[in-house]
Design an enzyme around this catalytic site. Structure first.
Site, PDB file in Angstrom:
ATOM      1  N   HIS A  46       0.847  -1.204   0.000  1.00 26.44           N
ATOM      2  CA  HIS A  46       0.000   0.000   0.000  1.00 26.44           C
ATOM      3  C   HIS A  46       0.875   1.243   0.000  1.00 26.44           C
ATOM      4  CE1 HIS A  46      -3.627  -2.189   0.170  1.00 26.44           C
ATOM      5  NE2 HIS A  46      -3.186  -2.903   1.175  1.00 26.44           N
ATOM      6  N   HIS A  81       0.302 -11.253   1.698  1.00 29.04           N
ATOM      7  CA  HIS A  81      -0.898 -11.736   2.406  1.00 29.04           C
ATOM      8  C   HIS A  81      -1.271 -13.166   2.050  1.00 29.04           C
ATOM      9  CE1 HIS A  81      -1.948  -7.728   3.396  1.00 29.04           C
ATOM     10  NE2 HIS A  81      -2.445  -7.358   2.238  1.00 29.04           N
ATOM     11  N   HIS A 131     -10.545  -9.425   5.059  1.00 28.28           N
ATOM     12  CA  HIS A 131      -9.135  -9.187   4.720  1.00 28.28           C
ATOM     13  C   HIS A 131      -8.615 -10.354   3.868  1.00 28.28           C
ATOM     14  CE1 HIS A 131      -4.836  -8.583   5.093  1.00 28.28           C
ATOM     15  NE2 HIS A 131      -5.101  -7.362   5.503  1.00 28.28           N
ATOM     16  N   GLU A 133      -5.860 -11.801   3.688  1.00 27.02           N
ATOM     17  CA  GLU A 133      -5.076 -12.820   4.414  1.00 27.02           C
ATOM     18  C   GLU A 133      -6.014 -13.825   5.093  1.00 27.02           C
ATOM     19  OE1 GLU A 133      -2.185 -11.404   7.405  1.00 27.02           O
ATOM     20  OE2 GLU A 133      -2.595 -13.276   8.466  1.00 27.02           O
ATOM     21  N   THR A 171      -2.239 -12.223  11.042  1.00 24.93           N
ATOM     22  CA  THR A 171      -0.921 -11.828  11.572  1.00 24.93           C
ATOM     23  C   THR A 171      -0.906 -10.415  12.168  1.00 24.93           C
ATOM     24  OG1 THR A 171      -0.289 -11.111   9.360  1.00 24.93           O
ATOM     25  CG2 THR A 171       0.463 -13.293  10.029  1.00 24.93           C
ATOM     26  N   SER A 227      -0.358   7.615   6.610  1.00 23.03           N
ATOM     27  CA  SER A 227      -0.039   6.270   7.100  1.00 23.03           C
ATOM     28  C   SER A 227      -0.248   6.217   8.615  1.00 23.03           C
ATOM     29  CB  SER A 227       1.414   5.943   6.734  1.00 23.03           C
ATOM     30  OG  SER A 227       1.940   5.006   7.635  1.00 23.03           O
ATOM     31  N   SER A 228      -1.242   5.438   9.043  1.00 22.59           N
ATOM     32  CA  SER A 228      -1.557   5.452  10.475  1.00 22.59           C
ATOM     33  C   SER A 228      -0.437   4.834  11.301  1.00 22.59           C
ATOM     34  CB  SER A 228      -2.884   4.765  10.750  1.00 22.59           C
ATOM     35  OG  SER A 228      -2.819   3.446  10.329  1.00 22.59           O
ATOM     36  N   SER A 271       5.289   1.231   5.272  1.00 25.13           N
ATOM     37  CA  SER A 271       5.195   1.287   3.812  1.00 25.13           C
ATOM     38  C   SER A 271       6.189   2.277   3.197  1.00 25.13           C
ATOM     39  CB  SER A 271       3.760   1.612   3.402  1.00 25.13           C
ATOM     40  OG  SER A 271       3.308   2.709   4.139  1.00 25.13           O
TER      41      SER A 271
HETATM   42 FE1  F3S Z   1       4.860 -11.205   7.247  1.00 23.06          FE
HETATM   43 FE2  F3S Z   1       4.626 -10.086   9.568  1.00 23.06          FE
HETATM   44 FE3  F3S Z   1       5.011  -8.616   7.480  1.00 23.06          FE
HETATM   45  S1  F3S Z   1       3.435 -11.740   8.794  1.00 23.06           S
HETATM   46  S2  F3S Z   1       4.066  -9.706   5.823  1.00 23.06           S
HETATM   47  S3  F3S Z   1       6.445 -10.100   8.327  1.00 23.06           S
HETATM   48  S4  F3S Z   1       3.685  -8.099   9.193  1.00 23.06           S
END
Ligand code: F3S
Length: 289
Positions: A46, A81, A131, A133, A171, A227-228, A271
């Protein structure tokens, strides 16, 4: 001036690996001279700048199953994801090469739910059912998994209490919330196994930022204005170090302000691409000795 760059600044391990894999595919294509189109299923991250850069290098984002189904040839990269079985099936055909950049921590959840189901246990997932994931984890289950996000949902779901239950989590789910839901379910008398699959990349980034900010005379937090998770990082650092600066790129940084500082810390939101972090780091270090 001493400059300390946080090790956890920017992309988490899984996203970094996924982005790297896209650039690798671009490089390979250039080397081979083959004109195979490259796609990602959903934006790889993102971050508009990264997605735009990839687009300029010929990587297209596909957003729907219909678009995937219509492909005749090309390389499709699956993002961190992960995706469900249905998508793998859809891509399993001649002309399509799949590059699976699913984060290994997410893959581990897929493996866990399969193992637990094979032991005769019912799968419960804490997370947001919309989501991607969570959709992917759900699709690894043979029986319909129960997905819970709120305390009310945990109070109200129905499942025969003689069925043993294994609980996994998205996660990025909030750990306190996870504990709260697990407590509600255990009180209902189920035989449960709790598999805490929450990834601590975010907590680690925040913890390291606070530690550096506590020691530094000034702290730089790099990330998008909206970005929060960067805003949260800024708040954490500001609490520890009053000279904390929130910047999007090097352009926002007043390097003169830092000249009188003995030590400067740098961190970045999840990000923020590496090249932006590096640019800031290099420029701040010009005054290092
Ligand atoms: Fe993997 Fe954790 Fe990033 S599950 S995608 S390392 S937030």
């Amino acid at each position: 001036m001493q400059v300390i760059l946080a090790k956890t600044a920017g992309f988490c391990f899984g996203v970094r690996k996924a982005v790297e894999q896209v650039y690798e595919q671009i490089e390979n294509r250039e080397k081979d001279g083959k004109e195979l189109p490259i796609y990602t299923y959903g934006p790889i991250i993102h971050n508009e700048e990264v997605v735009r850069d990839l687009e300029q290098r010929g990587v297209q984002v596909l957003n729907t199953k219909e678009e995937l189904a219509a492909l005749e040839k090309g390389i499709v990269i699956i993002r961190a994801h992960g995706v469900g079985r249905e998508i793998y099936d859809l891509l399993d055909r001649e002309g399509i090469t799949v590059v699976d950049a699913t984060c290994p921590f997410v893959k581990k959840i897929h493996r866990l739910v399969r193992e637990q189901e094979a032991l005769g246990r019912h799968i419960m997932i804490t997370g947001n059912k919309n989501h991607p994931e969570v959709e992917a984890i759900r699709s690894c289950c043979q029986k319909e998994a129960i997905i819970l996000e709120t305390a009310a949902e945990a109070e109200n779901f129905t499942l025969d209490s003689s069925i043993p239950v294994s609980i996994v989590s998205q996660t990025t789910f909030n750990y306190n919330k996870f504990e709260e839901l697990v407590e509600i379910i255990s009180k209902k008398g189920y035989d449960i196994i709790v598999l805490n699959t929450i990834c601590n990349a975010t907590q680690e980034r925040q913890k390291e930022a606070a530690e550096i900010a506590r020691e530094a005379d000034a702290m730089i937090v790099i990330g998008g204005r909206h970005s929060s998770n960067t805003q949260k990082l800024y708040e954490i650092c500001k609490k520890e170090c009053k000279n904390t600066y929130y910047i999007q790129t090097l352009v926002d940084l007043d390097l003169d302000v830092l000249k009188s500082m003995g030590s400067v810390g740098i961190t970045a939101g999840a990000s923020t691409p590496n090249n932006i972090i590096e640019e800031v780091h290099t420029n701040v270090r010009r005054d290092e000795f």
